[in-house]
Enzyme design. Structure first.
Site, PDB file in Angstrom:
ATOM      1  N   HIS A   7       0.869  -1.182   0.000  1.00 58.63           N
ATOM      2  CA  HIS A   7       0.000   0.000   0.000  1.00 58.63           C
ATOM      3  C   HIS A   7       0.906   1.231   0.000  1.00 58.63           C
ATOM      4  O   HIS A   7       1.947   1.222   0.674  1.00 58.63           O
ATOM      5  CB  HIS A   7      -0.830   0.066   1.289  1.00 58.63           C
ATOM      6  N   CYS A  56      -2.453   2.930   9.010  1.00 53.37           N
ATOM      7  CA  CYS A  56      -3.474   1.977   8.574  1.00 53.37           C
ATOM      8  C   CYS A  56      -4.691   2.005   9.511  1.00 53.37           C
ATOM      9  O   CYS A  56      -5.806   1.768   9.076  1.00 53.37           O
ATOM     10  CB  CYS A  56      -2.928   0.549   8.574  1.00 53.37           C
TER      11      CYS A  56
HETATM   12  N1  ARG Z   1      -4.169  -7.013   6.493  1.00 54.58           N
HETATM   13  C1  ARG Z   1      -4.521  -5.785   5.849  1.00 54.58           C
HETATM   14  C2  ARG Z   1      -4.459  -5.941   4.350  1.00 54.58           C
HETATM   15  O1  ARG Z   1      -3.528  -6.542   3.868  1.00 54.58           O
HETATM   16  C3  ARG Z   1      -3.630  -4.674   6.304  1.00 54.58           C
HETATM   17  C4  ARG Z   1      -4.059  -3.339   5.788  1.00 54.58           C
HETATM   18  C5  ARG Z   1      -3.126  -2.247   6.172  1.00 54.58           C
HETATM   19  N2  ARG Z   1      -3.648  -1.003   5.834  1.00 54.58           N
HETATM   20  C6  ARG Z   1      -2.990  -0.003   5.243  1.00 54.58           C
HETATM   21  N3  ARG Z   1      -3.573   1.147   5.142  1.00 54.58           N
HETATM   22  N4  ARG Z   1      -1.785  -0.191   4.729  1.00 54.58           N
HETATM   23  O2  ARG Z   1      -5.318  -5.475   3.624  1.00 54.58           O
END
Ligand code: ARG
Length: 273
Positions: A169, A266
């Site tokens: 991300h 996150c």
């Molecule tokens: N387990 C989640 C996923 O992989 C973690 C999300 C993390 N969020 C972020 N904004 N980077 O989707």
């Protein structure tokens, strides 16, 4: 110099980690069925909320839903600019139901919610940075979503390609220090394709560059209010660099959430009015 950095109070949306767990693996940090200490996760998360409030920020929360262990990662549910909500369409089937619950919260709070047609994961990949919207792609959010985003907000969208699966991300590889018109960011260059690195270098010649160590410690998954930077304590080199630039690091440890590939940012959705 630190006197010159002025914080702006923010409104954040969060989701308590009551049902947080690692039950599937959709990024390299997630080891299926790894034990998450939910009590510790709760304590760490409460500490983050306390830190936000102690620094003058408003925190709202969405009711967590059993069976949606990643719902705690509020950043992924939307991107909100000028009181307009651009919702999410998750890449992973496991996370798709989260959108309904967040959309309901936004509607009940008086917002209009746009439902995107293309896969996009809110502030995980779509990062408002003053006059631009920085938009990640490569693992989750698609380029079609970047186009939809630009049409919706009428703001220039800068597409950036992520290349390292650990930084799947955009908010794991970059954060906004200061979102004023001149704005500045921090990023980890190797998380981006060569062309995207060049774009960032052109737009932000004064950016703070982070190391792989800082990035692996979730140091790029930070939240800045323009003065205070809520940051993972293990990103020590980056924190001292930020101090040199006149910012005030506020360390908050969310180590339990790293097991799911998430950190401070996150867990935090910003509602920009
Ligand atoms: N387990 C989640 C996923 O992989 C973690 C999300 C993390 N969020 C972020 N904004 N980077 O989707």
């Amino acid at each position: 110099m630190s006197e010159s950095r002025v914080p702006r109070p923010r409104r954040f949306l969060v989701c308590e980690p009551r049902h947080f767990a690692v039950q599937y693996a959709i990024n390299p940090w997630m080891q299926p069925d790894v034990q998450v200490d939910v009590d510790l996760a709760q304590e760490q998360w409460q500490e983050l909320i306390r830190a936000y409030r102690a620094h003058g920020h408003t925190v709202d929360s969405v009711e967590p839903v059993a069976g949606l262990p990643d719902m705690v990662f509020a950043a992924n549910s939307a991107v909100v600019v000028g009181g307009r909500v651009f919702g999410s369409l998750f890449h992973a089937a496991e996370r798709r139901p989260e959108s309904t619950h967040y959309d309901m919260w936004f509607k009940a709070a008086g917002f209009t919610v746009y439902r995107p047609e293309a896969v996009c994961e809110g502030e995980g990949d779509l990062v408002p940075a003053g006059r631009y919207l920085l938009a990640g792609t490569g693992f989750r959010t698609t380029r079609e979503a970047h186009r939809e985003l630009q049409e919706y907000f009428g703001m220039p969208v800068i597409s950036l390609t992520l290349v390292d699966p650990y930084f799947y991300h955009l908010d794991t590889a970059l954060f906004v220090l200061d979102d004023g018109p001149a704005g500045n960011i921090v990023y980890y260059p190797d998380a981006f394709s060569p062309g995207s690195r060049e774009v960032l270098a052109r737009l932000y010649p004064d950016a703070v560059l982070a190391s792989r160590e800082d990035a692996m410690a979730f140091g790029l998954n930070s939240v800045s209010d323009g003065r205070h930077v809520f940051i993972a304590p293990r990103a020590e080199r980056l924190a001292s660099c930020l101090t040199d630039h006149g910012y005030v690091p506020v360390p908050v440890d969310l180590s339990e959430f790293h097991k799911a590939g998430g950190g401070i940012k996150c867990c935090t959705q910003e509602i920009r009015s």
